[in-house]
Design a protein around this motif. Structure first.
Motif, PDB file in Angstrom:
ATOM      1  N   VAL A  59       0.916  -1.238  -0.002  1.00 12.73           N
ATOM      2  CA  VAL A  59      -0.127  -0.098  -0.039  1.00 12.73           C
ATOM      3  C   VAL A  59       1.011   1.370  -0.149  1.00 12.73           C
ATOM      4  CG1 VAL A  59      -2.034   1.230   1.036  1.00 12.73           C
ATOM      5  CG2 VAL A  59      -1.586  -1.374   1.253  1.00 12.73           C
ATOM      6  N   ALA A  60       1.315   1.524  -1.196  1.00 10.91           N
ATOM      7  CA  ALA A  60       2.491   2.422  -1.283  1.00 10.91           C
ATOM      8  C   ALA A  60       2.516   3.173  -2.716  1.00 10.91           C
ATOM      9  CB  ALA A  60       3.703   1.908  -0.819  1.00 10.91           C
ATOM     10  N   ASP A  61       3.363   4.041  -3.099  1.00 13.36           N
ATOM     11  CA  ASP A  61       3.643   4.685  -4.294  1.00 13.36           C
ATOM     12  C   ASP A  61       4.608   4.110  -4.695  1.00 13.36           C
ATOM     13  OD1 ASP A  61       3.932   6.511  -6.236  1.00 13.36           O
ATOM     14  OD2 ASP A  61       4.249   8.271  -5.337  1.00 13.36           O
ATOM     15  N   HIS A  62       4.651   3.403  -5.536  1.00 12.01           N
ATOM     16  CA  HIS A  62       5.674   2.616  -6.449  1.00 12.01           C
ATOM     17  C   HIS A  62       6.292   3.320  -7.380  1.00 12.01           C
ATOM     18  CE1 HIS A  62       3.255  -0.852  -4.525  1.00 12.01           C
ATOM     19  NE2 HIS A  62       4.461  -0.693  -3.873  1.00 12.01           N
ATOM     20  N   SER A  63       5.709   4.628  -7.807  1.00 15.32           N
ATOM     21  CA  SER A  63       6.459   5.493  -9.113  1.00 15.32           C
ATOM     22  C   SER A  63       7.895   5.882  -8.488  1.00 15.32           C
ATOM     23  CB  SER A  63       5.314   6.393  -9.389  1.00 15.32           C
ATOM     24  OG  SER A  63       5.483   7.391  -8.164  1.00 15.32           O
ATOM     25  N   VAL A  70       4.415   7.172   0.878  1.00 20.19           N
ATOM     26  CA  VAL A  70       2.934   7.363   1.396  1.00 20.19           C
ATOM     27  C   VAL A  70       2.272   7.051  -0.092  1.00 20.19           C
ATOM     28  CG1 VAL A  70       1.421   9.115   1.648  1.00 20.19           C
ATOM     29  CG2 VAL A  70       3.445   8.835   2.920  1.00 20.19           C
ATOM     30  N   PRO A  71       1.221   6.398   0.023  1.00 17.53           N
ATOM     31  CA  PRO A  71       0.232   6.168  -1.252  1.00 17.53           C
ATOM     32  C   PRO A  71      -0.667   7.315  -1.417  1.00 17.53           C
ATOM     33  CG  PRO A  71      -0.573   5.049   0.797  1.00 17.53           C
ATOM     34  CD  PRO A  71       0.640   5.704   1.101  1.00 17.53           C
ATOM     35  N   SER A  72      -1.340   7.225  -2.668  1.00 19.15           N
ATOM     36  CA  SER A  72      -2.304   8.349  -3.104  1.00 19.15           C
ATOM     37  C   SER A  72      -3.368   8.237  -2.123  1.00 19.15           C
ATOM     38  CB  SER A  72      -2.732   8.122  -4.446  1.00 19.15           C
ATOM     39  OG  SER A  72      -3.566   7.210  -4.554  1.00 19.15           O
ATOM     40  N   PRO A  73      -4.258   9.266  -1.760  1.00 16.78           N
ATOM     41  CA  PRO A  73      -5.312   9.010  -0.863  1.00 16.78           C
ATOM     42  C   PRO A  73      -6.416   8.202  -1.570  1.00 16.78           C
ATOM     43  CG  PRO A  73      -4.737  11.471  -0.902  1.00 16.78           C
ATOM     44  CD  PRO A  73      -3.851  10.691  -1.974  1.00 16.78           C
ATOM     45  N   ASP A  74      -6.422   8.120  -2.918  1.00 20.10           N
ATOM     46  CA  ASP A  74      -7.426   7.345  -3.604  1.00 20.10           C
ATOM     47  C   ASP A  74      -6.908   5.824  -3.345  1.00 20.10           C
ATOM     48  OD1 ASP A  74      -8.963   9.271  -4.409  1.00 20.10           O
ATOM     49  OD2 ASP A  74      -7.921   9.329  -6.464  1.00 20.10           O
ATOM     50  N   PHE A 109      -2.595   6.320   8.995  1.00 17.97           N
ATOM     51  CA  PHE A 109      -3.758   6.523   8.947  1.00 17.97           C
ATOM     52  C   PHE A 109      -4.493   7.780   9.450  1.00 17.97           C
ATOM     53  CE2 PHE A 109      -3.885   2.041   8.660  1.00 17.97           C
ATOM     54  CZ  PHE A 109      -5.222   1.540   8.253  1.00 17.97           C
ATOM     55  N   ARG A 110      -3.706   8.432  10.492  1.00 20.09           N
ATOM     56  CA  ARG A 110      -4.228   9.810  10.985  1.00 20.09           C
ATOM     57  C   ARG A 110      -3.889  10.765   9.673  1.00 20.09           C
ATOM     58  NH1 ARG A 110      -3.865  11.528  16.137  1.00 20.09           N
ATOM     59  NH2 ARG A 110      -2.096  12.971  15.491  1.00 20.09           N
ATOM     60  N   THR A 111      -2.744  10.704   9.060  1.00 20.43           N
ATOM     61  CA  THR A 111      -2.509  11.514   7.764  1.00 20.43           C
ATOM     62  C   THR A 111      -3.518  11.615   6.479  1.00 20.43           C
ATOM     63  OG1 THR A 111      -0.139  11.393   8.167  1.00 20.43           O
ATOM     64  CG2 THR A 111      -0.704  12.309   6.264  1.00 20.43           C
ATOM     65  N   MET A 112      -4.192  10.286   6.781  1.00 20.09           N
ATOM     66  CA  MET A 112      -5.184  10.080   5.672  1.00 20.09           C
ATOM     67  C   MET A 112      -6.461  10.471   6.136  1.00 20.09           C
ATOM     68  SD  MET A 112      -3.810   9.302   2.763  1.00 20.09           S
ATOM     69  CE  MET A 112      -2.629   8.863   2.088  1.00 20.09           C
ATOM     70  N   GLY A 113      -6.484  11.001   7.410  1.00 15.51           N
ATOM     71  CA  GLY A 113      -7.869  11.722   7.870  1.00 15.51           C
ATOM     72  C   GLY A 113      -8.596  10.770   9.144  1.00 15.51           C
ATOM     73  N   ALA A 114      -8.175   9.583   9.367  1.00 12.71           N
ATOM     74  CA  ALA A 114      -8.703   8.883  10.642  1.00 12.71           C
ATOM     75  C   ALA A 114      -8.142   9.814  11.957  1.00 12.71           C
ATOM     76  CB  ALA A 114      -8.338   7.502  10.601  1.00 12.71           C
ATOM     77  N   GLN A 115      -9.140   9.803  12.890  1.00 13.28           N
ATOM     78  CA  GLN A 115      -8.750  10.697  14.054  1.00 13.28           C
ATOM     79  C   GLN A 115      -8.747   9.688  15.238  1.00 13.28           C
ATOM     80  OE1 GLN A 115      -8.135  13.788  14.268  1.00 13.28           O
ATOM     81  NE2 GLN A 115      -8.264  13.507  11.856  1.00 13.28           N
ATOM     82  N   ASN A 116      -9.291   8.627  15.449  1.00 11.12           N
ATOM     83  CA  ASN A 116      -9.564   7.853  16.607  1.00 11.12           C
ATOM     84  C   ASN A 116      -8.513   6.353  16.286  1.00 11.12           C
ATOM     85  OD1 ASN A 116     -11.448   9.158  18.095  1.00 11.12           O
ATOM     86  ND2 ASN A 116     -12.771   8.276  16.482  1.00 11.12           N
ATOM     87  N   PHE A 150      -6.781  13.997   3.278  1.00  7.94           N
ATOM     88  CA  PHE A 150      -5.194  14.103   3.435  1.00  7.94           C
ATOM     89  C   PHE A 150      -4.541  15.217   3.864  1.00  7.94           C
ATOM     90  CE2 PHE A 150      -1.140  14.016   0.538  1.00  7.94           C
ATOM     91  CZ  PHE A 150      -0.456  13.096   1.342  1.00  7.94           C
ATOM     92  N   ARG A 151      -3.763  15.041   4.949  1.00  9.38           N
ATOM     93  CA  ARG A 151      -2.850  16.024   5.505  1.00  9.38           C
ATOM     94  C   ARG A 151      -1.528  16.146   4.955  1.00  9.38           C
ATOM     95  NH1 ARG A 151      -3.700  17.641  10.922  1.00  9.38           N
ATOM     96  NH2 ARG A 151      -2.193  19.069  10.356  1.00  9.38           N
ATOM     97  N   VAL A 152      -1.705  16.978   3.825  1.00  8.36           N
ATOM     98  CA  VAL A 152      -0.457  17.141   2.978  1.00  8.36           C
ATOM     99  C   VAL A 152       0.734  17.673   3.707  1.00  8.36           C
ATOM    100  CG1 VAL A 152      -0.989  19.230   2.079  1.00  8.36           C
ATOM    101  CG2 VAL A 152       0.399  17.679   0.681  1.00  8.36           C
ATOM    102  N   ASP A 153       0.225  18.518   4.765  1.00  5.67           N
ATOM    103  CA  ASP A 153       1.332  19.276   5.523  1.00  5.67           C
ATOM    104  C   ASP A 153       2.323  18.253   6.480  1.00  5.67           C
ATOM    105  OD1 ASP A 153      -1.220  19.023   6.687  1.00  5.67           O
ATOM    106  OD2 ASP A 153      -0.156  20.033   8.669  1.00  5.67           O
TER     107      ASP A 153
END
Length: 288
Positions: A59-63, A70-74, A109-116, A150-153
């Motif tokens: 589950v990663a960006d292989h490019s 970090v994989p794309s959000p999609d 997971f947090r960077t992608m938007g999950a909080q708990n 996605f928390r790009v920051d």
């Protein structure tokens, strides 16, 4: 200050919550070749009941040609959605040793938007040592929708890292061993230069845990302050390939420091590029 991180949960608590519909358990174990462990084989031989397997390398960006970027959000949303995980769920992350690759999963997971999102203190090794239940059946959850934010920051790329090293706008915390930081130990990946980024501070990942459990908040603070990190200033974490850098991130966030980001390419990228400045010197060097 006393107590433990709000981001870790005990094995006792997790066992008491098994079967809760909003509880999702994720095995994010990852091992270096020197550890001589196979994460997939260990999962198949016995995992925490209900746990799904998340592979950092798949589950990663292989490019980029770099490991577990970090994989794309999609891609992330598609993958974890198929695992039956929503961004609103209570998510418990674990690995084998306890505090090794689980913090990377927690951070992602947090960077992608999950909080708990939480980490199992002691990991699967501790769970097994305590004689807690295991399962060999692979869960077959119903697919759901994971809505990313996605928390790009929170993710630093190479060009941004070059600027940070040049202008000193953020502190740099390096989770590699002190020997690798100083350039007295070889890098485990072939073709990488030894040493560290100018201005970086050495905070070896192993400093932050004992027996697979995250150290107390006062111990975390002391380790970070002893390395010369100012809690009032922003921090970028780095390591060999972006996995154990998240251990420093976990420590910072546990202490309320939120102005931090992780250099995703870490030394695998930095040490391989001739346009990236590298210096040696003792790990406590304050000027490089």
């Amino acid at each position: 200050m006393s107590g433990t991180s709000r981001f870790v949960v005990s094995s006792e608590w997790l066992q008491s919550q098994l079967g809760s519909p909003d509880l999702k358990i994720v095995d994010t174990s990852f091992y270096l070749a020197a550890q001589n462990r196979n994460a997939d084989a260990e999962y198949a031989s016995g995992h925490i009941p209900g746990a799904v397997r998340f592979d950092h390398d798949k589950v990663a960006d292989h490019s980029t040609g770099l490991p577990h970027m970090v994989p794309s959000p999609d891609l992330f949303a598609e993958t974890v959605g198929k695992m039956g995980i929503r961004e609103t769920d209570r998510i418990v992350i674990y690995d084998g040793p306890g505090i090794f690759s689980a913090p990377r999963g927690w951070w992602l997971f947090r960077t992608m938007g999950a909080q708990n999102v939480f980490i199992l203190d002691g990991g699967l090794d501790g769970w097994k040592a305590e004689g807690r239940p295991l399962d060999t059946a692979v869960p077959q959850p119903e697919a759901v929708t994971f809505n990313t934010n996605f928390r790009v920051d929170k993710v630093i790329d190479f060009q941004t890292m070059l600027s940070i090293v040049s202008d000193g706008s953020r502190q740099i915390a390096d989770a590699r061993s002190s020997g690798r930081f100083a350039g007295t130990e070889p890098e485990p990946r072939a073709g990488l230069r030894s040493g560290h980024m100018p201005g970086a501070r050495s905070l070896p990942a192993g400093t932050f845990s004992a027996n697979g459990k995250l150290r107390s908040l006062p111990e975390l603070r002391k380790a970070i302050e002893d390395a010369g990190i100012d809690f009032g200033q922003p921090v970028v974490t780095s390591c060999g390939s972006g996995i154990t850098a998240a251990i420093i991130t976990l420590a910072l966030e546990s202490l309320g420091h939120e102005d931090n980001a992780l250099y995703d390419g870490s030394w695998t990228e930095w040490g391989s590029r001739e346009d990236a400045p590298v210096v040696g010197g003792p790990p406590d060097s304050k000027v490089a």
